[in-house]
Design a protein around this motif. Structure first.
Motif, mmCIF file in Angstrom:
data_model
loop_
_atom_site.group_PDB
_atom_site.id
_atom_site.type_symbol
_atom_site.label_atom_id
_atom_site.label_comp_id
_atom_site.label_asym_id
_atom_site.label_seq_id
_atom_site.Cartn_x
_atom_site.Cartn_y
_atom_site.Cartn_z
ATOM 1 N N ASN A 1 11.973 5.964 16.892
ATOM 2 C CA ASN A 1 11.911 5.347 18.250
ATOM 3 C C ASN A 1 11.284 3.919 17.959
ATOM 4 O OD1 ASN A 1 12.876 7.133 20.050
ATOM 5 N ND2 ASN A 1 10.972 8.384 19.607
ATOM 6 N N ALA A 2 11.148 3.519 16.668
ATOM 7 C CA ALA A 2 10.524 2.334 16.205
ATOM 8 C C ALA A 2 11.337 1.204 16.616
ATOM 9 C CB ALA A 2 10.036 2.323 14.731
ATOM 10 N N PRO A 3 10.736 0.094 16.975
ATOM 11 C CA PRO A 3 11.459 -1.113 17.172
ATOM 12 C C PRO A 3 12.196 -1.702 15.932
ATOM 13 C CG PRO A 3 9.357 -1.504 17.782
ATOM 14 C CD PRO A 3 9.371 -0.101 17.067
ATOM 15 N N PHE B 1 6.362 11.893 12.614
ATOM 16 C CA PHE B 1 6.576 10.659 11.840
ATOM 17 C C PHE B 1 8.022 10.412 12.024
ATOM 18 C CE2 PHE B 1 7.877 8.500 7.917
ATOM 19 C CZ PHE B 1 6.929 7.542 7.904
ATOM 20 N N TYR B 2 8.842 11.308 12.169
ATOM 21 C CA TYR B 2 10.296 11.339 12.400
ATOM 22 C C TYR B 2 10.366 10.585 13.725
ATOM 23 C CZ TYR B 2 15.242 13.054 12.234
ATOM 24 O OH TYR B 2 16.506 13.407 12.022
ATOM 25 N N GLY C 1 14.985 14.123 8.636
ATOM 26 C CA GLY C 1 15.358 15.130 9.485
ATOM 27 C C GLY C 1 15.597 16.428 8.567
ATOM 28 N N LEU C 2 16.254 16.157 7.309
ATOM 29 C CA LEU C 2 16.531 17.431 6.606
ATOM 30 C C LEU C 2 15.449 18.158 6.146
ATOM 31 C CD1 LEU C 2 18.673 19.203 5.233
ATOM 32 C CD2 LEU C 2 18.525 17.451 3.115
ATOM 33 N N TYR C 3 14.175 17.380 5.898
ATOM 34 C CA TYR C 3 12.904 17.918 5.585
ATOM 35 C C TYR C 3 12.326 18.739 6.702
ATOM 36 C CZ TYR C 3 12.124 14.478 1.582
ATOM 37 O OH TYR C 3 12.229 13.890 0.591
ATOM 38 N N CYS C 4 12.543 18.226 7.836
ATOM 39 C CA CYS C 4 12.231 19.106 9.089
ATOM 40 C C CYS C 4 12.921 20.232 9.408
ATOM 41 C CB CYS C 4 12.211 17.997 10.352
ATOM 42 S SG CYS C 4 10.957 16.693 10.409
ATOM 43 N N LEU D 1 0.953 -1.263 -0.004
ATOM 44 C CA LEU D 1 0.079 -0.075 -0.079
ATOM 45 C C LEU D 1 0.878 1.324 0.056
ATOM 46 C CD1 LEU D 1 -2.639 -1.082 2.572
ATOM 47 C CD2 LEU D 1 -2.924 -0.711 0.246
ATOM 48 N N PRO D 2 0.311 2.495 -0.384
ATOM 49 C CA PRO D 2 1.198 3.596 -0.539
ATOM 50 C C PRO D 2 1.646 3.938 0.850
ATOM 51 C CG PRO D 2 -0.709 3.885 -1.660
ATOM 52 C CD PRO D 2 -1.003 2.547 -1.092
ATOM 53 N N ALA D 3 2.835 4.388 1.202
ATOM 54 C CA ALA D 3 3.406 4.612 2.532
ATOM 55 C C ALA D 3 4.555 5.844 2.051
ATOM 56 C CB ALA D 3 4.171 3.423 3.024
ATOM 57 N N PHE D 4 4.687 6.608 3.107
ATOM 58 C CA PHE D 4 5.589 7.585 3.060
ATOM 59 C C PHE D 4 6.770 6.942 3.914
ATOM 60 C CE2 PHE D 4 7.437 11.403 4.946
ATOM 61 C CZ PHE D 4 7.659 12.354 4.032
#
Length: 153
Positions: free
Chosen positions: A134-136, A128-129, A95-98, A84-87
């Motif tokens: 922090n994701a496992p 999201f960043y 981080g650069l986008y932020c 499925l579409p995902a970012f």
């Protein structure tokens, strides 16, 4: 001697209007944005941004409307898709986008309504960043520790 038009120049003639299907508008947006990344010509970049903006403006009011009957078949599947579409940008790019949006907001060059949209986008991207960072990363199995991304491939 006639010159061959660039890919960007060819996109300047792509017709679209309020009667264009939202799927076509979305595809046009993707082509404009992709070509924007590929061109180094400032005039072409500005023209592509203008075309993208116009297409996005036409697309926005269509988002809450029902799928037109002639497109229902296009959105109907017999099996679940494998993807499925995902970012999914890499963490360093995210981080650069932020950071770039933060610096844009610090510069205070945007009109207030646009700054509010960018603040919302920044909020979503930072969340999201943070979730991404922090994701496992591993799953403990009877065979040992396995990288989660290896399970998804």
């Amino acid at each position: 001697m006639a010159t061959t038009p660039t890919h960007a120049q060819a996109l300047f003639c792509v017709p679209f209007s309020h009667n264009t299907d939202f799927t076509e508008l979305a595809n046009h947006c993707e082509r404009f944005a992709h070509t924007l990344l590929e061109t180094d010509d400032l005039t072409e970049k500005l023209a592509l941004c203008a075309r993208l903006s116009a297409c996005l403006a036409l697309l926005q009011p269509m988002l809450n409307e029902p799928i037109p009957p002639h497109l229902v078949e296009h959105f109907t599947l017999t099996d679940l898709p494998s993807r499925l579409p995902a970012f999914e940008p890499e963490s360093d790019l995210l981080g650069l986008y932020c950071q770039t949006i933060t610096q844009l907001l610090i510069s205070n060059v945007l009109p207030r309504d646009m700054a509010e949209v960018m603040e919302g986008l920044l909020y979503e991207l930072v969340n999201f960043y943070t979730d991404t960072l922090n994701a496992p990363r591993w799953l403990q199995t009877p065979e040992g520790r396995v990288a989660i991304d290896a399970l998804n491939n």
